[in-house]
Design a protein around this motif. Sequence first.
Motif, PDB file in Angstrom:
ATOM      1  N   PHE A   1     -22.649   5.181 -29.544  1.00 34.27           N
ATOM      2  CA  PHE A   1     -21.703   4.205 -30.099  1.00 34.27           C
ATOM      3  C   PHE A   1     -20.965   3.418 -29.028  1.00 34.27           C
ATOM      4  CE2 PHE A   1     -21.845   7.883 -33.106  1.00 34.27           C
ATOM      5  CZ  PHE A   1     -22.689   7.281 -34.020  1.00 34.27           C
ATOM      6  N   GLY A   2     -21.521   3.366 -27.828  1.00 34.86           N
ATOM      7  CA  GLY A   2     -20.880   2.605 -26.750  1.00 34.86           C
ATOM      8  C   GLY A   2     -20.311   3.487 -25.660  1.00 34.86           C
ATOM      9  N   SER A   3     -20.052   4.754 -25.971  1.00 29.51           N
ATOM     10  CA  SER A   3     -19.422   5.632 -24.983  1.00 29.51           C
ATOM     11  C   SER A   3     -20.410   6.120 -23.919  1.00 29.51           C
ATOM     12  CB  SER A   3     -18.772   6.834 -25.673  1.00 29.51           C
ATOM     13  OG  SER A   3     -19.765   7.680 -26.208  1.00 29.51           O
ATOM     14  N   LYS A   4     -21.695   5.799 -24.089  1.00 25.81           N
ATOM     15  CA  LYS A   4     -22.695   6.234 -23.106  1.00 25.81           C
ATOM     16  C   LYS A   4     -23.466   5.044 -22.545  1.00 25.81           C
ATOM     17  CE  LYS A   4     -23.345  10.655 -25.561  1.00 25.81           C
ATOM     18  NZ  LYS A   4     -24.246  11.387 -26.483  1.00 25.81           N
ATOM     19  N   LEU A   5     -22.771   3.924 -22.402  1.00 27.13           N
ATOM     20  CA  LEU A   5     -23.466   2.714 -21.945  1.00 27.13           C
ATOM     21  C   LEU A   5     -23.743   2.686 -20.456  1.00 27.13           C
ATOM     22  CD1 LEU A   5     -21.816  -0.120 -24.024  1.00 27.13           C
ATOM     23  CD2 LEU A   5     -24.249   0.344 -23.841  1.00 27.13           C
ATOM     24  N   GLY A   6     -22.885   3.334 -19.685  1.00 23.04           N
ATOM     25  CA  GLY A   6     -23.037   3.234 -18.238  1.00 23.04           C
ATOM     26  C   GLY A   6     -23.057   4.598 -17.576  1.00 23.04           C
ATOM     27  N   LEU A   7     -22.936   4.568 -16.257  1.00 29.36           N
ATOM     28  CA  LEU A   7     -22.939   5.822 -15.505  1.00 29.36           C
ATOM     29  C   LEU A   7     -21.683   6.619 -15.824  1.00 29.36           C
ATOM     30  CD1 LEU A   7     -24.143   7.605 -13.264  1.00 29.36           C
ATOM     31  CD2 LEU A   7     -22.852   6.214 -11.626  1.00 29.36           C
ATOM     32  N   ASN A   8     -21.865   7.882 -16.154  1.00 28.66           N
ATOM     33  CA  ASN A   8     -20.730   8.754 -16.436  1.00 28.66           C
ATOM     34  C   ASN A   8     -20.367   9.585 -15.221  1.00 28.66           C
ATOM     35  OD1 ASN A   8     -19.732   8.852 -19.336  1.00 28.66           O
ATOM     36  ND2 ASN A   8     -21.940   8.728 -19.575  1.00 28.66           N
ATOM     37  N   GLU A   9     -19.096   9.973 -15.150  1.00 26.83           N
ATOM     38  CA  GLU A   9     -18.634  10.788 -14.021  1.00 26.83           C
ATOM     39  C   GLU A   9     -19.392  12.111 -13.954  1.00 26.83           C
ATOM     40  OE1 GLU A   9     -14.033   9.335 -13.482  1.00 26.83           O
ATOM     41  OE2 GLU A   9     -14.474  10.852 -14.988  1.00 26.83           O
ATOM     42  N   GLN A  10     -19.651  12.722 -15.110  1.00 29.01           N
ATOM     43  CA  GLN A  10     -20.277  14.043 -15.071  1.00 29.01           C
ATOM     44  C   GLN A  10     -21.711  13.975 -14.528  1.00 29.01           C
ATOM     45  OE1 GLN A  10     -20.498  12.776 -18.384  1.00 29.01           O
ATOM     46  NE2 GLN A  10     -22.703  12.972 -18.490  1.00 29.01           N
ATOM     47  N   THR A  11     -22.324  12.804 -14.629  1.00 27.18           N
ATOM     48  CA  THR A  11     -23.680  12.636 -14.097  1.00 27.18           C
ATOM     49  C   THR A  11     -23.642  12.647 -12.563  1.00 27.18           C
ATOM     50  OG1 THR A  11     -24.050  11.209 -16.000  1.00 27.18           O
ATOM     51  CG2 THR A  11     -25.775  11.268 -14.339  1.00 27.18           C
ATOM     52  N   VAL A  12     -22.665  11.967 -12.025  1.00 20.62           N
ATOM     53  CA  VAL A  12     -22.513  11.934 -10.561  1.00 20.62           C
ATOM     54  C   VAL A  12     -22.171  13.335 -10.047  1.00 20.62           C
ATOM     55  CG1 VAL A  12     -21.238  10.893  -8.644  1.00 20.62           C
ATOM     56  CG2 VAL A  12     -21.706   9.557 -10.713  1.00 20.62           C
ATOM     57  N   VAL A  13     -21.315  14.035 -10.779  1.00 23.65           N
ATOM     58  CA  VAL A  13     -20.936  15.393 -10.390  1.00 23.65           C
ATOM     59  C   VAL A  13     -22.170  16.302 -10.383  1.00 23.65           C
ATOM     60  CG1 VAL A  13     -19.644  17.451 -11.114  1.00 23.65           C
ATOM     61  CG2 VAL A  13     -18.546  15.196 -11.160  1.00 23.65           C
ATOM     62  N   ALA A  14     -22.975  16.211 -11.427  1.00 25.13           N
ATOM     63  CA  ALA A  14     -24.188  17.042 -11.508  1.00 25.13           C
ATOM     64  C   ALA A  14     -25.111  16.742 -10.330  1.00 25.13           C
ATOM     65  CB  ALA A  14     -24.901  16.811 -12.835  1.00 25.13           C
ATOM     66  N   ALA A  15     -25.290  15.464 -10.022  1.00 25.79           N
ATOM     67  CA  ALA A  15     -26.198  15.073  -8.932  1.00 25.79           C
ATOM     68  C   ALA A  15     -25.671  15.552  -7.578  1.00 25.79           C
ATOM     69  CB  ALA A  15     -26.385  13.563  -8.928  1.00 25.79           C
ATOM     70  N   ASN A  16     -24.360  15.421  -7.383  1.00 25.61           N
ATOM     71  CA  ASN A  16     -23.771  15.856  -6.099  1.00 25.61           C
ATOM     72  C   ASN A  16     -23.838  17.369  -5.935  1.00 25.61           C
ATOM     73  OD1 ASN A  16     -23.077  13.532  -4.625  1.00 25.61           O
ATOM     74  ND2 ASN A  16     -21.301  13.181  -5.947  1.00 25.61           N
ATOM     75  N   LEU A  17     -23.531  18.097  -6.999  1.00 27.51           N
ATOM     76  CA  LEU A  17     -23.617  19.567  -6.924  1.00 27.51           C
ATOM     77  C   LEU A  17     -25.057  19.993  -6.645  1.00 27.51           C
ATOM     78  CD1 LEU A  17     -21.305  20.578  -9.927  1.00 27.51           C
ATOM     79  CD2 LEU A  17     -20.882  21.136  -7.514  1.00 27.51           C
ATOM     80  N   ALA A  18     -25.998  19.367  -7.335  1.00 23.61           N
ATOM     81  CA  ALA A  18     -27.416  19.725  -7.178  1.00 23.61           C
ATOM     82  C   ALA A  18     -27.880  19.443  -5.754  1.00 23.61           C
ATOM     83  CB  ALA A  18     -28.266  18.948  -8.184  1.00 23.61           C
ATOM     84  N   ARG A  19     -27.405  18.341  -5.200  1.00 22.98           N
ATOM     85  CA  ARG A  19     -27.801  17.988  -3.834  1.00 22.98           C
ATOM     86  C   ARG A  19     -27.257  19.018  -2.843  1.00 22.98           C
ATOM     87  NH1 ARG A  19     -27.511  11.887  -1.600  1.00 22.98           N
ATOM     88  NH2 ARG A  19     -25.311  12.013  -2.147  1.00 22.98           N
ATOM     89  N   GLU A  20     -26.017  19.444  -3.104  1.00 23.56           N
ATOM     90  CA  GLU A  20     -25.390  20.379  -2.166  1.00 23.56           C
ATOM     91  C   GLU A  20     -26.094  21.736  -2.171  1.00 23.56           C
ATOM     92  OE1 GLU A  20     -21.168  20.028  -1.948  1.00 23.56           O
ATOM     93  OE2 GLU A  20     -20.967  22.172  -1.534  1.00 23.56           O
TER      94      GLU A  20
END
Length: 767
Positions: free
Chosen positions: A265-284
């Motif tokens: 409904f519009g709340s998932k249109l762009g990059l979300n903070e939790q996505t960046v967090v998941a990617a950074n944790l996974a990289r670490e």
Amino acid sequence: MQKKDFTDIGDGSSLYMEEARGQATRAPRPAQAVPSKPAAALPEAKAPEYKYIGKPTRRIDGREIVTGRAKYTQDIKLRGMLIGKILRSPHAAAEVVSIDLAPALALPGVHAALKLAEGKVRYAGQQVAAVAAVDERTAEKALALIKVEYKTLPYVVDWERAREASAPQVRDDKPNVEKINEYVRGDIEKGFAEADVVVERTYRTGFEVHHPTETHGSVASWEGDHLVVYDSTQNVHGVRDGLARALKVPAANVTVIKNYMGGGFGSKLGLNEQTVVAANLAREIGRPVKVLNARRDNAVCVGYRPSSHQTYKVGAKKDGTLVAFSLLNYASGGVGAGDDVAEPVVDVYKCPNCKVEEHTVYTNVGGSRAMRAPGHTQGAFGLESLMDELAAALDMDPLELRKKNYSTKNLGDTGLPYSTKGLDKCYELGAKAIGWERRNRRPGEGNGSGTIRRGIGVATSIWFGAGVPGTLADVVLYPDASVEVVCGTQDLGTGTRTHMAVVAAETLGLEPNDITIKIGNSDYPWAPSSGGSLTTPSVAPAVRDAALKAVERLKALAAARLEVDAGDVVMADRTFSSKGDPAKSVPFAEVYRDLRRETPFHGERSGMPRDQYAFNTFGAHFAEVEVNVETGRVRVLKYVAAQDSGRIVNKLTAESQVVGGVTQGLSAGLFEERIMDDATGNVVNPNLRDYKIATSLDIPEITPIFVDVFDPRINNLGVKGLGEPARVPSSAAIANAVYNAIGVHVREIPMTPKRVLEALKRKEAGS
Ligand code: MOS
């Protein structure tokens, strides 16, 4: 206008409005409507008859979804996957003095921790730190062990108070009130001087939370330098680009996948903070990490529809001719911007003089996000309520007043004539279906007895929904006569796979279930975000284009076998035959075999003559309600939604969109309201028990009507968007029905029993 960075972190609707408008740059609006170029009269276009397009087709993935085999982001489990959790600020404003991750990292099972906040936090729910652990419980425990020292600061969450000079300043870069929109057409002073009747009113809308069934979530996994993210998103390409920027890696090294989704409904249109967090944790850590929002997170940090206070003044001649409109609006989107709500007043009705001024009010609340027809639903509630109050002042039929001021031009954005506009048909068919003649001739007069009053109301919808030129799709033919369609679009739950299959099957002479659909992957050909009602009018024409190219090639192969000209080849019943000699034929299977290997055909959604025509969608909604004047309770009895969204691709899923849009508008109109607690700066109702959403018991019989106006200029199928148009006027139609029932306008949504009773008191007091 600078294209906004495609991150969705609290910037209201501005993020995608440009795309929704089909790249027609909005700001600055022209001071005067641009004189329209002389445009050719609309050719009498007759839509071709189709076998599947426009007919009801059951979802090709329906079985997968209802049996639980469809994999949503929440269902993704990867080998070695850890669970990430985010710690959020309990304070609405604070200086983060220090964050100590050591106690969390010392807990067995915890693999990584990150600091996310630096300096100030500006709302309760803002991310502060994150951990990744072997399971959810360990991650929860670890969050509790993180030591954060805050120095709390003054805050304001009440947006009325935020406007006062003494209120704490929310943002460092600007004051709490900021002008976001200004528009002038003609001369309103002159217009009001010419008016026989002037009506001035204020309408208010509250904060509506998206609350998709599936909360936001991401699973991130690094394969060497390549990042693969499963994300609950409306925009796989946008999230890929946003992630590449956020992580400083090439976009070519990022793949975003979204197979199934439980709404956005519009709340998932762009990059979300939790996505960046998941990617950074996974990289670490070097292991996959999953971060899922809890329902509470969805209520505090991934947006909502901004509020509005809309003060209108309208002037009209005795016969109902509009001469002047003015709108002063205040909207609040927390730390982000509010929506501008002016589009309906600027564009829906013919009125030579119009002036708009809009402001946003900043508060210490999480940022708003675009929500299904951002700005338009609020604006439609205000404008359409005003039209009914004007009709009463003129002693006119509200539908007649609307028809009297019918506009064939897009007055605000471009001044150009609409390529097609089937709103008149929507009025006609909708009025007939609801039984418009049964309404009370004047609001509140002659409508039932005892404590129950009945009424009928109407409201108008305008939206964009023309689709995005340049959308790509491939049709791949295989030598075994199987067919695949590949496109980097996504399905929010609306039935994207099925409409693509319908178009491919129609064009290739197959059945929808014969087609394999591959979507939801940013490695596939480009498609826009699934917001702005863009998906069908962008993707369907691209699929059509690719499939037409495939048919051309198949016909050429068949022609060689049949020894006729390709132009003389007829396709029917899974065979190609000669037009002149139908006995000469060759089955599909043999012709496909001649391809020898899989062969892709590239399709593209073409442009449209935007310099000559405006392309919009329209609708007219009619509601019948029953109001208990003792309890203030409103019940919707019957609802008719007539839509002009051009050619319908799949009648069944189109009807679902209309039922969903009406349901959401009914819910916002009667029940939904996010409430902030001034004493703590937190959301009072961050769950689905205290935040009320309509259930099936609240939903009446809903009749969708499609006027099926074929637009030959918009794209190769004449299709337009529908998801948002079906939501725009629904709260307004119900409000006008309530007005028709009780003779006083409630003027604020949600129309809770308390507000209905207050309105009735206002009526008794004669004001
Ligand atoms: Mo939208 S507000 O995702 O159509």
